[in-house]
Write an enzyme that holds these catalytic residues in place. Structure first.
Site, short mmCIF file in Angstrom:
data_model
loop_
_atom_site.label_atom_id
_atom_site.label_comp_id
_atom_site.label_asym_id
_atom_site.label_seq_id
_atom_site.Cartn_x
_atom_site.Cartn_y
_atom_site.Cartn_z
N LYS A 66 0.79 -1.24 0.00
CA LYS A 66 0.00 0.00 0.00
C LYS A 66 0.83 1.29 0.00
O LYS A 66 0.39 2.32 -0.52
CB LYS A 66 -0.96 0.01 1.20
N ASP A 102 -10.28 3.59 1.79
CA ASP A 102 -10.59 3.01 3.11
C ASP A 102 -11.23 4.04 4.05
O ASP A 102 -12.21 3.73 4.75
CB ASP A 102 -9.31 2.47 3.77
#
Ligand code: ATR
Length: 281
Positions: A66, A102
């Site tokens: 990520k 997210d």
């Protein structure tokens, strides 16, 4: 229209994303492929070079790529910059753009599924890992009044707090053993578990201090296996409103899906197919 998507991670484990995106696309009558790519961290650069020339429209990015993936992109959304990590890559004008959905997914689940706006609220967050970073920075961006971060490793909580303070939020850090734990939970409007505590087969113990939850608070878990974690069962028994981890998964997926296809994601339908899938496993 045909879409070609995928997910990169290492190892990939039990991700529900391929199933969720394929099931929703099927319901919408879209032709959508979603492949899993287990990419060793050493091979990430090569994968990203090849990705540019493939017909892939976009990918999800998961642990451990990520942060590392950011250097291979042409642009980042504001959310990806603020959170400092990417979970979605899409193409725009021949460029590869990194986004992080997210935080959006978390905030959207509060708005849509609990009818709660975090602005002006006092929030207690367990955890200071990747998921917590997206949640805490998004809460700070949404003008939460105060955030208390509790983490097993205190130093990681402190590091995350720096970021949230930069966004103008009042932040306190405590360790999981701190005597202030129960009092901090009692004082919070929203209590969030963003650790893996409670996850099936990983760590099914109870979160520390949850007897401090009040009946007028909202308890949110990012864990969705099991759907009713010990944390949520306890919060429910006290009379608090609860929100399970499936909603954040769905809303972050919805945002990614929109980036790739421009189509709205039927969240209730996604939930019902995911619930069926989880109950069959
Ligand atoms: P993710 O990307 O899913 O957030 P992560 O970055 O590894 O995963 O973060 C996991 C979080 O759960 C961390 O806050 C971790 O605490 P540490 O920072 O001390 O490692 C927390 N966590 C995981 N297992 C835990 C346990 N058994 N007890 C307490 N905290 C735990």
């Amino acid at each position: 229209m045909k879409y070609s998507l995928g997910i990169i991670g290492y190892p990939l484990g039990h991700t529900l994303s391929p199933f969720m995106h394929k099931a929703v696309a099927h319901e919408l009558g879209l032709e959508l492929q979603y492949k899993s790519f287990e990419v060793n961290p050493k091979a990430l650069g090569d994968f990203m070079k090849r990705f540019r020339d493939t017909s892939l429209d976009g990918i999800n990015v998961t642990v451990p790529h990520k942060v590392a993936v950011m250097e291979f992109l042409d642009g980042l959304t504001d959310e990806a910059i603020t959170i400092g990590a990417v979970n979605t890559i899409y193409r725009k004008d021949n460029k590869l753009i990194g986004d992080n959905t997210d935080g959006f997914g978390f905030i959207e689940s509060l708005h849509q599924n609990a009818r709660v706006d975090p602005s002006g609220k006092s929030i207690f967050v367990y955890g200071a890992g990747g998921a917590a970073r997206a949640i805490v920075t998004s809460l700070a961006g949404y003008k939460a009044k105060k955030i208390v971060i509790a983490n097993r490793t205190y130093k990681k909580a402190e590091k995350l707090a720096v970021k949230a303070k930069e966004l103008g939020c009042v932040v306190d850090c405590i360790s999981n053993e701190d005597s202030k734990l129960i009092g901090s939970i009692r004082a919070a409007d929203i209590i969030v578990n963003s650790t893996s505590i409670g996850m099936e087969g990983v760590d099914e113990k109870e979160l520390p201090g949850i007897s401090g939850i009040g009946p007028s608070s909202l308890a949110v878990d990012i864990v969705y296996r099991p759907l009713r974690t010990k944390f949520l069962v306890k919060a429910d028994s006290i009379g608090a409103v609860t929100l399970d981890g499936l909603w954040m998964l769905i809303h972050q997926g919805a945002r990614s899906f929109f980036r790739w296809t421009g189509r709205e994601f039927p969240t209730q339908l996604a939930r019902s197919v995911l619930l069926t899938r989880l109950s069959n496993n």
